[in-house]
Design a protein around this motif. Structure first.
Motif, PDB file in Angstrom:
ATOM      1  N   ASN A  34       0.829  -1.202   0.000  1.00 43.29           N
ATOM      2  CA  ASN A  34       0.000   0.000   0.000  1.00 43.29           C
ATOM      3  C   ASN A  34       0.866   1.257   0.000  1.00 43.29           C
ATOM      4  O   ASN A  34       0.513   2.275  -0.609  1.00 43.29           O
ATOM      5  CB  ASN A  34      -0.937   0.014   1.208  1.00 43.29           C
ATOM      6  N   PHE A  35       2.004   1.181   0.672  1.00 42.02           N
ATOM      7  CA  PHE A  35       2.949   2.296   0.615  1.00 42.02           C
ATOM      8  C   PHE A  35       3.418   2.509  -0.824  1.00 42.02           C
ATOM      9  O   PHE A  35       3.537   3.658  -1.289  1.00 42.02           O
ATOM     10  CB  PHE A  35       4.139   2.013   1.528  1.00 42.02           C
ATOM     11  N   ALA A  36       3.673   1.405  -1.550  1.00 40.53           N
ATOM     12  CA  ALA A  36       4.076   1.528  -2.951  1.00 40.53           C
ATOM     13  C   ALA A  36       2.954   2.115  -3.804  1.00 40.53           C
ATOM     14  O   ALA A  36       3.206   2.906  -4.723  1.00 40.53           O
ATOM     15  CB  ALA A  36       4.501   0.163  -3.494  1.00 40.53           C
ATOM     16  N   TYR A  37       1.734   1.746  -3.519  1.00 40.70           N
ATOM     17  CA  TYR A  37       0.594   2.263  -4.281  1.00 40.70           C
ATOM     18  C   TYR A  37       0.320   3.737  -3.962  1.00 40.70           C
ATOM     19  O   TYR A  37       0.137   4.560  -4.869  1.00 40.70           O
ATOM     20  CB  TYR A  37      -0.666   1.450  -3.969  1.00 40.70           C
ATOM     21  N   GLU A  38       0.271   4.069  -2.683  1.00 35.33           N
ATOM     22  CA  GLU A  38      -0.294   5.357  -2.274  1.00 35.33           C
ATOM     23  C   GLU A  38       0.679   6.293  -1.560  1.00 35.33           C
ATOM     24  O   GLU A  38       0.314   7.426  -1.248  1.00 35.33           O
ATOM     25  CB  GLU A  38      -1.504   5.112  -1.365  1.00 35.33           C
ATOM     26  N   GLY A  39       1.901   5.810  -1.246  1.00 28.70           N
ATOM     27  CA  GLY A  39       2.816   6.643  -0.484  1.00 28.70           C
ATOM     28  C   GLY A  39       2.505   6.658   0.995  1.00 28.70           C
ATOM     29  O   GLY A  39       3.016   7.487   1.749  1.00 28.70           O
ATOM     30  N   ALA A  40       1.654   5.741   1.446  1.00 28.67           N
ATOM     31  CA  ALA A  40       1.281   5.605   2.854  1.00 28.67           C
ATOM     32  C   ALA A  40       0.866   4.162   3.097  1.00 28.67           C
ATOM     33  O   ALA A  40       0.095   3.600   2.310  1.00 28.67           O
ATOM     34  CB  ALA A  40       0.133   6.543   3.207  1.00 28.67           C
TER      35      ALA A  40
END
Length: 605
Positions: free
Chosen positions: A505-511
């Motif tokens: 999710n960090f890779a997808y959204e930066g968080a």
């Protein structure tokens, strides 16, 4: 990273306990690496056909991203790869750069020269059951103290397949082949980048440039690239964040058990002014050693160009053997310790990575995730006879549990403070992008025979990697088969699923947020404030679960507590703890003076 290598090796050596119930690694189905026509893709330099990785993910192993850095290209910036006419069969995951094998590889003899100079290859994993929408790209930079390791050590297919991301693992030149600063090399530079000494860093940058040109063919989005690495790989991520050469090459970064620290170029060439701060063997020390061995004539008898030619003509075996015979370069039996990441004013800013972080200098302003394991090197005491009893290398026990716990606590808490908390503080002072911090706490190995591995080793250095990638089948994650067993399977697999969700999710959204599913406890961005929950604890439900906390002691509080800690019954153990604390701060940064003063006053008699 002077002693990370030694610490890791001692830890693994101490875990040679024999069988420990169910060995997960032995149950993993072997990958076959057969060509799969469904993986045929066309890149800028030619066609490639791959195979299938774990969980049926598409996989391409061993794609060249730069020209072989051999002959006159040794100690130069990477050059473009030559195109190929016939389809490249990308089914070999075991390419590695020249290195000495370590005790992490029980199937090989320690100190054996492995790999080759022609090693600038990368691996790609992509979901085989995905739609055509471009996927986030996660670029893995392997660890190994920058002297060991390779892109294919861990199989990333499960992360790619389960989280719908494209994963890339890259090789880079290691040890003195990847980091070597010497006036003779600079004198023969053909380009501005050749004047750098951080050739391993330049390799990583070349791989990121290759990704920008080619990752779309694998379904990846070149405008959404996350770099992530552990240990030396994490220090390399910090270098990429700091480099003036990486603008627009990646958009998010994850630093696992690393830090924002580099060595001065002068120390890398001439050696340290303060021997207590040594971080490896310098290049001038190596060249002088070659002269003493008779491998080179006196330096004043050669021009810089002649010296560079002779150095480039030496075989890798000659270079590695010479380092092994240089006492200050030897870190452990058969292993070497040249200076690595250094601020050279070319690949890295002259002020250094840590100063750039503190001063708010130009760095990539991208979302950052940074963390450690709870017990990074607690297990180093495992092989200390003063602290651990040993019955014929079959059973081990702490001679004083309280002192053993204290020994493990202070160095690791200092790493968490200087390598995570302090980094987050400086990051938010100078940059607009958020930072997310964590601590990995899983320590449910249980017992091997009568040895309490959970207590003696705990959440050790690199243990989080299998959880991040779903890689419990990789032997490198548990080389002795004492960590992962049937009793802890359900809990670790559940935690692994959550961690993969957060990382993806960090890779997808930066968080990391609430994970890809949106159902996990929310991972909030780091904020100042004593009562602000800002550190994510990653653990199983049995030990409190995934949760945010705020109670993080400062470096000053840790030093005061250390001096008054009654758990140390022997001054010798207290001094060993101070020594380990200094080693950690020499690696990740921090104010060493109070600890050095304590050591001088109480430990050097």
């Amino acid at each position: 990273m002077k002693r990370i290598r030694t610490l890791s090796i001692a830890l693994i050596a101490g875990l040679a306990l024999g069988a420990c119930g169910d060995k997960t690694n032995s149950e993993a189905p072997a990958l076959t690496y057969e060509l799969d026509e469904a993986t045929r893709v066309t890149l800028a330099d030619g066609e490639v056909i791959g195979t299938r990785g774990r969980d049926d993910a598409f996989a391409w192993y061993g794609i060249p991203f730069a020209a072989p850095p051999v002959g006159d290209l040794r100690w130069r910036a990477p050059r473009p790869v030559e195109a190929w006419d016939t389809p490249l069969e990308a089914t070999f995951p075991f390419n590695r750069c020249a290195q000495l094998t370590s005790s992490f590889e029980p199937d090989r003899e320690e100190g054996e020269l492995a790999g080759k100079e022609d090693c600038l290859y990368l691996n790609v994993w992509a979901p085989s059951n995905s739609d055509s929408e471009p996927k986030p790209v996660m670029v893995w930079i392997h660890g190994g103290a920058n002297v060991w390791g390779y892109a294919g050590q861990y199989e990333m297919g499960r992360l790619a397949q389960s989280q719908d991301v494209v994963v890339v693992g890259i090789n880079y030149r290691l040890a003195m082949m990847g980091w070597f600063g010497h006036p003779s090399i600079v004198s023969t530079a053909e380009t501005d980048l050749d004047r750098s000494m951080n050739f391993g860093t330049l390799d990583q940058i070349a791989a990121l440039e290759w990704i920008q040109k080619n990752i779309g063919a694998f379904g990846g989005d070149p405008n959404n690239v996350t770099v992530f690495g552990q240990s030396a790989g994490a220090f390399n991520v910090a270098a990429l964040i700091s480099s003036p050469l990486t603008e627009d090459l990646f958009h998010k970064a994850i630093v696992q058990s690393g830090g924002f620290r580099s060595t001065s170029y002068q120390d890398a060439v001439d050696g340290p002014a303060n021997e207590a701060r040594r971080r490896g063997a310098a290049s001038q020390e190596f060249v002088a050693h070659l002269v003493d061995m008779g491998s080179l004539p006196p330096q004043d008898s050669m021009s810089p160009e002649e010296l560079a030619t002779r150095l480039r003509a030496m075989s890798p075996a000659e270079i590695f053997d010479a380092y092994k015979k240089l006492p200050i370069a030897v870190d452990a039996a058969g292993l070497i310790n040249p200076v690595d990441i250094s601020h050279d004013g070319v690949a890295l800013p002259e002020e250094g990575i840590r100063n750039a972080l503190i001063n708010g200098s130009e760095m990539r302003d991208v979302p950052l995730m940074v963390g450690t394991t709870k017990d990074e090197f607690k297990g180093i005491a495992f092989v200390d006879k003063e602290m651990v009893g040993n019955f014929f290398n079959i059973a081990f026990w702490p001679k004083n549990k309280k002192a053993y716990t204290a020994y493990g606590y202070y160095p690791n808490a200092l790493w968490s403070y200087h390598g995570v908390e302090e980094v987050a503080d400086y990051w938010t002072r100078h940059r607009s992008s958020p930072v997310y911090t964590y601590r990995f706490d899983w320590d449910e190995q249980g017992k091997a025979f009568t040895t309490d591995v959970s207590f003696l080793v705990g959440a050790s250095h690199s243990l989080e990697i299998p959880f991040v990638i779903g890689g419990f089948d990789d032997k490198v994650g548990d080389p002795m088969g004492v960590f992962f067993n049937k009793k802890n399977r359900a809990g670790r697999e559940s935690l692994s699923g959550k961690m993969m969700e957060y990382w993806a999710n960090f890779a997808y959204e930066g968080a990391p947020g609430k994970g890809r599913s949106g159902t996990l406890p929310e991972w909030s961005a780091w904020k100042r404030g004593d009562d602000t929950d800002r550190l994510m604890i990653l653990d199983t439900e049995e030990d409190g679960g995934v949760r945010m906390i705020h109670d993080i002691p400062s470096a000053e509080e840790l030093f005061e507590a250390f001096q008054d800690d009654k758990r140390f019954r022997k001054q010798s153990v207290r001094c060993k703890t101070a020594d380990m604390a200094l080693e950690i701060m020499n690696i990740v940064g921090g104010e060493m003076e109070p600890w050095e003063a304590y050591q001088a006053d109480h430990c050097n008699s």
